[in-house]
Design an enzyme around this catalytic site. Sequence first.
Site, short mmCIF file in Angstrom:
data_model
loop_
_atom_site.label_atom_id
_atom_site.label_comp_id
_atom_site.label_asym_id
_atom_site.label_seq_id
_atom_site.Cartn_x
_atom_site.Cartn_y
_atom_site.Cartn_z
N LEU A 1 66.99 40.31 57.12
CA LEU A 1 67.06 41.74 57.56
C LEU A 1 65.79 41.91 58.56
O LEU A 1 64.85 41.85 58.35
CB LEU A 1 67.25 42.42 56.23
CG LEU A 1 68.47 42.33 55.41
CD1 LEU A 1 68.18 43.15 54.35
CD2 LEU A 1 69.79 42.85 56.01
N ASP A 2 66.44 42.99 59.59
CA ASP A 2 65.62 43.38 60.41
C ASP A 2 64.55 44.49 59.70
O ASP A 2 64.99 45.14 58.31
CB ASP A 2 66.01 44.47 61.47
CG ASP A 2 66.75 43.55 62.41
OD1 ASP A 2 66.51 42.36 62.46
OD2 ASP A 2 67.74 44.00 63.12
#
Length: 318
Positions: free
Chosen positions: A66-67
Amino acid sequence: MNEFFNIIFNLFDVEHIMTAKSSKISRRPVSGVFLLNKPLGLSSNGVLQKVRWLFRAQKAGHTGALDPLATGLLPICLGEATKFSHYLLDSTKRYQTVVKLGQVTTTGDVEGKVVQSRSVPPLTRDMLELVLDGFRGDIQQVPPMYSALKRDGRPLYELARQGIEIEREARPVTIHALKLVDFDTESLTLDVTCSKGTYIRVLGEDIGEALGCGGHLTALHRVQTGHFELVPEYTLEYLEQLNETERDMLLLAPYAPVDYLPQVQIPEGRLKYFCNGQESNIDHDAVPEVLVFEGERCLGLAEITDKKRLVPKRLLNL
């Protein structure tokens, strides 16, 4: 902007400190899956290293990055569970996201610089559903420049930071479900269930373009990976408050990523063969993938052939 960079630098320091600490603690062969609720701001690798440190695990891996500005479910596989992590990497994901309309950014989210502003047309639910229907099912999606995909050995995001943009081929992805949760005059709240390889940032941008005004993500929250659902209370802060025994009780079984597969008991007298990776006979119909148990202990993953042969594919050392 300076405050934003200070936050990022501070987070980098936290990750650096955790990595340094992790090399000084005694490791143990703990195995299982922890369903982390990833916080805003930290990278997936940063939280992975912290979870590994808290469990004192010898080995750890996450199951789909996930960013930093994304939150939500990030399954962490420890020890022997890492042997099944690719099943989660390849699995369907579900997200909740907010798309701000009328502004296009360099990165497709709020981290990027606004490079274009356009007026947003009057929105109605019927109009939005008609546009969204064009993004349901099998679609083609062009990967973003700000991504970890590589060209000639270099991540695309490195080229993007240098102001270089290269042509990327569209790739097939599947939007299994796309629900309009809410909307106002300049934003949409969406619930998206999609195949692996789908970029929600690009989906938000493409929806904005289809509306004629552009758009970018202001929030992204993952709520499901495969058959695992988010447990909101499973945060880093919660883990830190527990002792080691209490933490271990939160772990799912190492084979949890594939616990939906059929299960068989190892035939009598065949344990040694299986644990040595050797085929053996079994009175069972053919199954491409099956979990093999001795009592309640999972021995690993196997195939049962049409010739009633039990073929080990992945062994667990538990």
